[in-house]
Scaffold this motif. Structure first.
Motif, PDB file in Angstrom:
ATOM      1  N   LEU A 139      51.679  23.241  44.038  1.00 20.06           N
ATOM      2  CA  LEU A 139      50.427  23.861  43.603  1.00 20.06           C
ATOM      3  C   LEU A 139      50.570  24.778  42.396  1.00 20.06           C
ATOM      4  O   LEU A 139      49.657  24.859  41.562  1.00 20.06           O
ATOM      5  CB  LEU A 139      49.819  24.679  44.753  1.00 20.06           C
ATOM      6  CG  LEU A 139      49.142  23.936  45.903  1.00 20.06           C
ATOM      7  CD1 LEU A 139      48.478  24.942  46.827  1.00 20.06           C
ATOM      8  CD2 LEU A 139      48.126  22.925  45.393  1.00 20.06           C
ATOM      9  N   CYS A 140      51.681  25.475  42.282  1.00 24.12           N
ATOM     10  CA  CYS A 140      51.770  26.579  41.319  1.00 24.12           C
ATOM     11  C   CYS A 140      52.349  26.174  39.976  1.00 24.12           C
ATOM     12  O   CYS A 140      53.341  25.432  39.910  1.00 24.12           O
ATOM     13  CB  CYS A 140      52.620  27.710  41.892  1.00 24.12           C
ATOM     14  SG  CYS A 140      51.869  28.552  43.282  1.00 24.12           S
ATOM     15  N   ASP A 141      51.734  26.682  38.935  1.00 21.58           N
ATOM     16  CA  ASP A 141      52.296  26.662  37.586  1.00 21.58           C
ATOM     17  C   ASP A 141      52.608  28.098  37.190  1.00 21.58           C
ATOM     18  O   ASP A 141      52.168  29.055  37.853  1.00 21.58           O
ATOM     19  CB  ASP A 141      51.304  26.051  36.593  1.00 21.58           C
ATOM     20  CG  ASP A 141      51.192  24.545  36.738  1.00 21.58           C
ATOM     21  OD1 ASP A 141      52.243  23.882  36.820  1.00 21.58           O
ATOM     22  OD2 ASP A 141      50.046  24.037  36.776  1.00 21.58           O
ATOM     23  N   ARG A 142      53.370  28.246  36.128  1.00 22.75           N
ATOM     24  CA  ARG A 142      53.750  29.584  35.676  1.00 22.75           C
ATOM     25  C   ARG A 142      52.503  30.441  35.417  1.00 22.75           C
ATOM     26  O   ARG A 142      51.567  30.021  34.749  1.00 22.75           O
ATOM     27  CB  ARG A 142      54.582  29.488  34.399  1.00 22.75           C
ATOM     28  CG  ARG A 142      55.134  30.838  33.927  1.00 22.75           C
ATOM     29  CD  ARG A 142      56.059  30.669  32.725  1.00 22.75           C
ATOM     30  NE  ARG A 142      57.215  29.850  33.071  1.00 22.75           N
ATOM     31  CZ  ARG A 142      58.292  30.294  33.702  1.00 22.75           C
ATOM     32  NH1 ARG A 142      58.359  31.576  34.055  1.00 22.75           N
ATOM     33  NH2 ARG A 142      59.296  29.477  33.970  1.00 22.75           N
ATOM     34  N   GLY A 143      52.514  31.618  36.015  1.00 23.72           N
ATOM     35  CA  GLY A 143      51.409  32.554  35.822  1.00 23.72           C
ATOM     36  C   GLY A 143      50.329  32.478  36.882  1.00 23.72           C
ATOM     37  O   GLY A 143      49.482  33.380  36.970  1.00 23.72           O
ATOM     38  N   ASP A 144      50.335  31.418  37.698  1.00 20.18           N
ATOM     39  CA  ASP A 144      49.345  31.330  38.777  1.00 20.18           C
ATOM     40  C   ASP A 144      49.575  32.445  39.784  1.00 20.18           C
ATOM     41  O   ASP A 144      50.720  32.761  40.136  1.00 20.18           O
ATOM     42  CB  ASP A 144      49.441  29.984  39.496  1.00 20.18           C
ATOM     43  CG  ASP A 144      48.845  28.844  38.696  1.00 20.18           C
ATOM     44  OD1 ASP A 144      48.076  29.125  37.748  1.00 20.18           O
ATOM     45  OD2 ASP A 144      49.129  27.679  39.016  1.00 20.18           O
ATOM     46  N   GLU A 145      48.482  33.027  40.256  1.00 15.32           N
ATOM     47  CA  GLU A 145      48.569  34.104  41.238  1.00 15.32           C
ATOM     48  C   GLU A 145      48.253  33.586  42.635  1.00 15.32           C
ATOM     49  O   GLU A 145      47.336  32.778  42.822  1.00 15.32           O
ATOM     50  CB  GLU A 145      47.597  35.229  40.873  1.00 15.32           C
ATOM     51  CG  GLU A 145      47.960  35.933  39.573  1.00 15.32           C
ATOM     52  CD  GLU A 145      46.993  37.036  39.189  1.00 15.32           C
ATOM     53  OE1 GLU A 145      47.295  37.794  38.247  1.00 15.32           O
ATOM     54  OE2 GLU A 145      45.924  37.145  39.834  1.00 15.32           O
ATOM     55  N   VAL A 146      49.026  34.052  43.596  1.00 15.88           N
ATOM     56  CA  VAL A 146      48.823  33.689  44.998  1.00 15.88           C
ATOM     57  C   VAL A 146      48.588  34.975  45.782  1.00 15.88           C
ATOM     58  O   VAL A 146      49.450  35.854  45.821  1.00 15.88           O
ATOM     59  CB  VAL A 146      50.033  32.933  45.572  1.00 15.88           C
ATOM     60  CG1 VAL A 146      49.773  32.554  47.028  1.00 15.88           C
ATOM     61  CG2 VAL A 146      50.348  31.691  44.743  1.00 15.88           C
ATOM     62  N   ILE A 147      47.416  35.090  46.393  1.00 20.35           N
ATOM     63  CA  ILE A 147      47.107  36.259  47.212  1.00 20.35           C
ATOM     64  C   ILE A 147      47.775  36.093  48.565  1.00 20.35           C
ATOM     65  O   ILE A 147      47.597  35.082  49.247  1.00 20.35           O
ATOM     66  CB  ILE A 147      45.588  36.432  47.379  1.00 20.35           C
ATOM     67  CG1 ILE A 147      44.926  36.690  46.004  1.00 20.35           C
ATOM     68  CG2 ILE A 147      45.284  37.585  48.331  1.00 20.35           C
ATOM     69  CD1 ILE A 147      43.413  36.784  46.073  1.00 20.35           C
ATOM     70  N   VAL A 148      48.557  37.102  48.946  1.00 15.41           N
ATOM     71  CA  VAL A 148      49.294  37.054  50.211  1.00 15.41           C
ATOM     72  C   VAL A 148      48.935  38.283  51.045  1.00 15.41           C
ATOM     73  O   VAL A 148      49.383  39.391  50.746  1.00 15.41           O
ATOM     74  CB  VAL A 148      50.817  36.995  49.973  1.00 15.41           C
ATOM     75  CG1 VAL A 148      51.553  36.843  51.311  1.00 15.41           C
ATOM     76  CG2 VAL A 148      51.188  35.859  49.028  1.00 15.41           C
ATOM     77  N   PRO A 149      48.101  38.123  52.079  1.00 10.20           N
ATOM     78  CA  PRO A 149      47.794  39.252  52.949  1.00 10.20           C
ATOM     79  C   PRO A 149      49.051  39.775  53.626  1.00 10.20           C
ATOM     80  O   PRO A 149      49.919  39.003  54.055  1.00 10.20           O
ATOM     81  CB  PRO A 149      46.822  38.658  53.977  1.00 10.20           C
ATOM     82  CG  PRO A 149      46.196  37.494  53.260  1.00 10.20           C
ATOM     83  CD  PRO A 149      47.314  36.929  52.427  1.00 10.20           C
ATOM     84  N   GLY A 150      49.142  41.092  53.685  1.00 10.28           N
ATOM     85  CA  GLY A 150      50.319  41.696  54.271  1.00 10.28           C
ATOM     86  C   GLY A 150      49.962  42.657  55.373  1.00 10.28           C
ATOM     87  O   GLY A 150      48.817  43.120  55.452  1.00 10.28           O
ATOM     88  N   PRO A 151      50.943  42.969  56.216  1.00  7.74           N
ATOM     89  CA  PRO A 151      52.346  42.575  56.154  1.00  7.74           C
ATOM     90  C   PRO A 151      52.518  41.052  56.232  1.00  7.74           C
ATOM     91  O   PRO A 151      51.769  40.383  56.927  1.00  7.74           O
ATOM     92  CB  PRO A 151      52.958  43.265  57.384  1.00  7.74           C
ATOM     93  CG  PRO A 151      52.035  44.400  57.696  1.00  7.74           C
ATOM     94  CD  PRO A 151      50.686  43.893  57.350  1.00  7.74           C
ATOM     95  N   PHE A 152      53.527  40.548  55.481  1.00  8.51           N
ATOM     96  CA  PHE A 152      53.707  39.100  55.383  1.00  8.51           C
ATOM     97  C   PHE A 152      55.154  38.715  55.646  1.00  8.51           C
ATOM     98  O   PHE A 152      56.076  39.524  55.505  1.00  8.51           O
ATOM     99  CB  PHE A 152      53.282  38.588  54.003  1.00  8.51           C
ATOM    100  CG  PHE A 152      53.766  39.429  52.855  1.00  8.51           C
ATOM    101  CD1 PHE A 152      55.097  39.452  52.484  1.00  8.51           C
ATOM    102  CD2 PHE A 152      52.874  40.222  52.138  1.00  8.51           C
ATOM    103  CE1 PHE A 152      55.543  40.235  51.425  1.00  8.51           C
ATOM    104  CE2 PHE A 152      53.309  41.009  51.079  1.00  8.51           C
ATOM    105  CZ  PHE A 152      54.646  41.016  50.727  1.00  8.51           C
ATOM    106  N   TRP A 153      55.337  37.466  56.036  1.00 10.75           N
ATOM    107  CA  TRP A 153      56.670  36.916  56.250  1.00 10.75           C
ATOM    108  C   TRP A 153      57.471  37.007  54.962  1.00 10.75           C
ATOM    109  O   TRP A 153      56.984  36.709  53.868  1.00 10.75           O
ATOM    110  CB  TRP A 153      56.533  35.474  56.709  1.00 10.75           C
ATOM    111  CG  TRP A 153      57.807  34.767  57.040  1.00 10.75           C
ATOM    112  CD1 TRP A 153      58.898  35.264  57.684  1.00 10.75           C
ATOM    113  CD2 TRP A 153      58.111  33.397  56.747  1.00 10.75           C
ATOM    114  NE1 TRP A 153      59.868  34.286  57.821  1.00 10.75           N
ATOM    115  CE2 TRP A 153      59.406  33.129  57.246  1.00 10.75           C
ATOM    116  CE3 TRP A 153      57.410  32.369  56.124  1.00 10.75           C
ATOM    117  CZ2 TRP A 153      60.009  31.884  57.141  1.00 10.75           C
ATOM    118  CZ3 TRP A 153      58.007  31.129  56.017  1.00 10.75           C
ATOM    119  CH2 TRP A 153      59.297  30.891  56.522  1.00 10.75           C
ATOM    120  N   THR A 154      58.707  37.412  55.088  1.00 14.07           N
ATOM    121  CA  THR A 154      59.545  37.732  53.932  1.00 14.07           C
ATOM    122  C   THR A 154      59.772  36.563  52.979  1.00 14.07           C
ATOM    123  O   THR A 154      60.045  36.762  51.798  1.00 14.07           O
ATOM    124  CB  THR A 154      60.906  38.279  54.427  1.00 14.07           C
ATOM    125  OG1 THR A 154      61.709  38.655  53.331  1.00 14.07           O
ATOM    126  CG2 THR A 154      61.633  37.249  55.275  1.00 14.07           C
TER     127      THR A 154
END
Length: 402
Positions: free
Chosen positions: A116-131
């Protein structure tokens, strides 16, 4: 020797070691040296893999066909079993062609970000999150955008928080329910609201459902594509047999998604790993299609331990632990235990507190720094009732009770 070039690539040099595995390894090393360590570090059921699953693996050893290369995407029978299992939880029938069998859930997570990801793409990760999530995102040249929820929110983020984090570069959202490390389970209404938000903004969802069968007290973890069916064309489901079936060492996971995306995933896996071990695949078929009684027994034990550990953790001076509804983790807010003298030592962070508890009480827990902000400790209750209670009693003796 030419010293102008580094020995490792910048990408690999930047990877952090898995904090959970690091703490678990340290605990095992101390235990091997003779110290009576009780470890709450590993996210691994203490039960043996159910007998019917092991029997299927033994039988597979008698078939020479399992000693050969098979389809990189997985055995057809296993992909069909995964399809049937997923249809039960999502109400969507994914054809086997849209399912890729992977070497554990970690490989599924890795491949999801790679495709899915290309350079610069942002991924929102709700935390606390798996390491592992941020490291897998970085390996795909993406950027992790953390959004945190504390104990006061039962560790569940809101749509308002997600919207505040969204930018024109947002490519995907990681959605995990039940959660590692917190055990939090989003309600059907919360899941629907987040799914609709992602759909309306054209944001991909990577939903990690490996703990989906481990919920308690009548709570159900609703798949986000069941809550919002139209989201299926922009969702990747990752899961596996490790947690619900006590099969962590068998290394068997999968990834499911839209046909065009999964074609790319199949191409990636054909070069990355080819087929998963055929014996493990045969065992996974038995897990997904066999009797559920052994699984129910494990869930009952986890539920009993969940109540016990949260009750005891909340007796510790400075600890606040919400009751988790899923997985097998208790995530305690220990911020009020920081900064005070304990056996002549002062712990100002949860990392320092975890080290102090390990050295003084011989109990291993994973500090919050592994999953996001400091001020928390994760306790896995996937261990026997007796050591579970003994370990918390040691912490109570060290830190005092309320």
């Amino acid at each position: 020797m030419n010293t102008t070039k580094t020995r490792l690539s910048q990408k690999i040099s930047a990877i952090a070691e898995s904090a959970t595995l690091k703490v678990d390894a340290k605990a095992k090393e101390l235990k091997a040296s003779g110290r009576p360590i009780i470890s709450y570090a590993a996210g691994e059921p203490d039960f043996a893999t159910p007998a019917h699953i092991v029997a299927a693996a033994r039988a597979a050893l008698d078939d020479p066909a399992n000693f050969r290369y098979t389809a990189a995407a997985g055995l057809p029978e296993l992909r069909q079993a995964i399809s049937a299992k997923t249809a039960e939880t999502t109400r969507i029938t994914y054809p086997p062609s849209q399912i890729i069998v992977t070497n554990g859930g970690k490989q599924a997570v890795y491949e999801a970000f790679q495709i899915l990801c290309d350079r610069g793409d942002e991924v929102i990760v709700p935390g606390p999150f798996w390491t592992t999530y941020p490291e897998a995102i970085a390996l795909a040249d993406g950027t992790t955008v953390p959004v945190y929820a504390g104990a006061e929110q039962c560790y569940k983020v809101t749509v308002a928080q997600l919207e505040a984090a969204r930018t024109e570069k947002t490519k995907a959202l990681v959605f995990v329910s039940p959660s590692n490390p917190t055990g939090a389970v989003y309600s059907p209404e919360e899941t629907t609201a987040i799914g609709r938000w992602a759909y309306e903004h054209g944001i991909w969802v990577i939903t990690d459902e490996i703990y989906q069968d481990l919920t308690y007290g009548g709570v159900t973890a609703v798949s986000i594509v069941k809550a919002v069916p139209e989201l299926a064309e922009q969702t990747l489901i990752v899961s596996g047999v490790a947690k619900s079936y006590a099969m962590t060492g068998w290394r068997l996971g999968w990834i499911i998604g839209p046909a065009d995306v999964m074609k790319g995933c199949a191409n990636l896996q054909s070069h990355l790993a080819s087929n998963v071990n055929n014996i493990a695949q045969r065992a996974a078929i038995a897990a997904l299609t066999g009797p559920v009684a052994p699984i129910d027994q494990m869930r009952e034990a986890f539920n009993r331990r969940r109540k016990l550990i949260v009750t005891e953790l909340n007796k510790v001076q400075g600890f606040n632990c919400p009751m988790p509804d899923g997985a097998f983790y208790a995530y305690a807010d220990v911020s009020e235990a920081l900064g005070r003298e304990i056996n002549g030592k002062i712990a100002n962070t949860s990392l320092e507190l975890a080290d102090l508890i390990l050295s003084e009480a011989e109990v291993a827990a994973v500090p919050g720094e592994a999953f996001g902000p400091s001020g928390y400790l994760r306790f896995s209750y996937a261990l026997g009732d007796e050591p579970l209670l003994e370990g918390i009693k040691r912490i109570q003796q060290l830190l005092g009770t309320k």
